[in-house]
Motif scaffolding. Structure first.
Motif, PDB file in Angstrom:
ATOM      1  N   ASP A 188     -13.346  54.232  31.427  1.00 31.58           N
ATOM      2  CA  ASP A 188     -12.406  55.343  31.298  1.00 31.58           C
ATOM      3  C   ASP A 188     -12.817  56.515  32.191  1.00 31.58           C
ATOM      4  OD1 ASP A 188     -10.928  53.917  29.496  1.00 31.58           O
ATOM      5  OD2 ASP A 188     -11.707  54.953  27.717  1.00 31.58           O
ATOM      6  N   ARG A 189     -14.097  56.813  32.225  1.00 29.47           N
ATOM      7  CA  ARG A 189     -14.573  57.916  33.059  1.00 29.47           C
ATOM      8  C   ARG A 189     -14.386  57.614  34.545  1.00 29.47           C
ATOM      9  NH1 ARG A 189     -20.066  59.778  29.867  1.00 29.47           N
ATOM     10  NH2 ARG A 189     -18.957  60.713  28.114  1.00 29.47           N
ATOM     11  N   VAL A 211     -11.247  58.603  39.488  1.00 30.41           N
ATOM     12  CA  VAL A 211     -10.406  58.121  40.592  1.00 30.41           C
ATOM     13  C   VAL A 211      -9.079  58.863  40.607  1.00 30.41           C
ATOM     14  CG1 VAL A 211      -9.104  56.123  41.435  1.00 30.41           C
ATOM     15  CG2 VAL A 211     -11.483  55.852  40.767  1.00 30.41           C
ATOM     16  N   LEU A 212      -8.453  59.031  39.439  1.00 32.91           N
ATOM     17  CA  LEU A 212      -7.166  59.724  39.377  1.00 32.91           C
ATOM     18  C   LEU A 212      -7.295  61.200  39.753  1.00 32.91           C
ATOM     19  CD1 LEU A 212      -5.658  58.108  36.159  1.00 32.91           C
ATOM     20  CD2 LEU A 212      -4.931  57.752  38.523  1.00 32.91           C
ATOM     21  N   ILE A 213      -8.347  61.859  39.298  1.00 30.43           N
ATOM     22  CA  ILE A 213      -8.559  63.262  39.657  1.00 30.43           C
ATOM     23  C   ILE A 213      -8.815  63.392  41.156  1.00 30.43           C
ATOM     24  CG2 ILE A 213     -10.159  65.199  39.389  1.00 30.43           C
ATOM     25  CD1 ILE A 213     -10.371  64.372  36.412  1.00 30.43           C
ATOM     26  N   SER A 214      -9.597  62.479  41.721  1.00 30.01           N
ATOM     27  CA  SER A 214      -9.845  62.499  43.169  1.00 30.01           C
ATOM     28  C   SER A 214      -8.554  62.297  43.946  1.00 30.01           C
ATOM     29  CB  SER A 214     -10.847  61.418  43.555  1.00 30.01           C
ATOM     30  OG  SER A 214     -12.071  61.617  42.903  1.00 30.01           O
ATOM     31  N   ALA A 215      -7.717  61.381  43.491  1.00 34.14           N
ATOM     32  CA  ALA A 215      -6.436  61.158  44.164  1.00 34.14           C
ATOM     33  C   ALA A 215      -5.562  62.398  44.087  1.00 34.14           C
ATOM     34  CB  ALA A 215      -5.714  59.964  43.542  1.00 34.14           C
ATOM     35  N   ALA A 216      -5.550  63.068  42.929  1.00 30.94           N
ATOM     36  CA  ALA A 216      -4.766  64.291  42.784  1.00 30.94           C
ATOM     37  C   ALA A 216      -5.285  65.386  43.718  1.00 30.94           C
ATOM     38  CB  ALA A 216      -4.794  64.772  41.336  1.00 30.94           C
ATOM     39  N   CYS A 275     -12.122  55.565  35.897  1.00 30.99           N
ATOM     40  CA  CYS A 275     -10.687  55.622  36.207  1.00 30.99           C
ATOM     41  C   CYS A 275     -10.187  57.063  36.230  1.00 30.99           C
ATOM     42  CB  CYS A 275      -9.887  54.803  35.195  1.00 30.99           C
ATOM     43  SG  CYS A 275     -10.189  53.031  35.340  1.00 30.99           S
ATOM     44  N   GLY A 276     -10.674  57.892  35.312  1.00 34.60           N
ATOM     45  CA  GLY A 276     -10.307  59.306  35.320  1.00 34.60           C
ATOM     46  C   GLY A 276     -10.767  59.997  36.585  1.00 34.60           C
TER      47      GLY A 276
END
Length: 105
Positions: A78-79, A84-89, A81-82
């Motif tokens: 979970d950490r 990765v999503l924050i980096s993409a944002a 994936c989170g």
């Protein structure tokens, strides 16, 4: 089985809506349409196949399942994936928005 799976996926209304919303953002109306759609389709298939194979391998491996269930592995996943999503944002926030064709008229 491949052709049956293809036609089931091609007729899926959610898949049609997904591609209808995703692809037009990356298509340049001033260039030939077919090569652009082929590149987008092939790119999607490669990424989708890779993601599905990683998931299938991870769930089929008997060494990973106990780690996820007993040793807090799901929290680590979970950490990750989170992050990765924050980096993409963050990366998306650094990109300048393109001008739309509507504003040019």
């Amino acid at each position: 089985m491949f052709s049956q799976g293809f036609w089931i996926g091609a007729g899926n209304p959610k898949a049609i809506a997904f591609f209808g919303a995703l692809f037009p953002q990356f298509i340049d109306a001033t260039r030939p349409l077919l090569p652009q759609i082929l590149v987008l389709g092939i790119t999607f298939v490669i990424f989708d196949y890779t993601a599905v194979m990683v998931y299938a391998t991870a769930t089929a491996t008997s060494r990973i399942a106990p780690w996820v269930t007993r040793h807090g592995g799901s929290r680590a996943i979970d950490r990750f994936c989170g992050a990765v999503l924050i980096s993409a944002a963050l990366l998306l926030s650094l990109i300048d928005a393109p001008t739309s064709f509507a504003s040019e008229k």
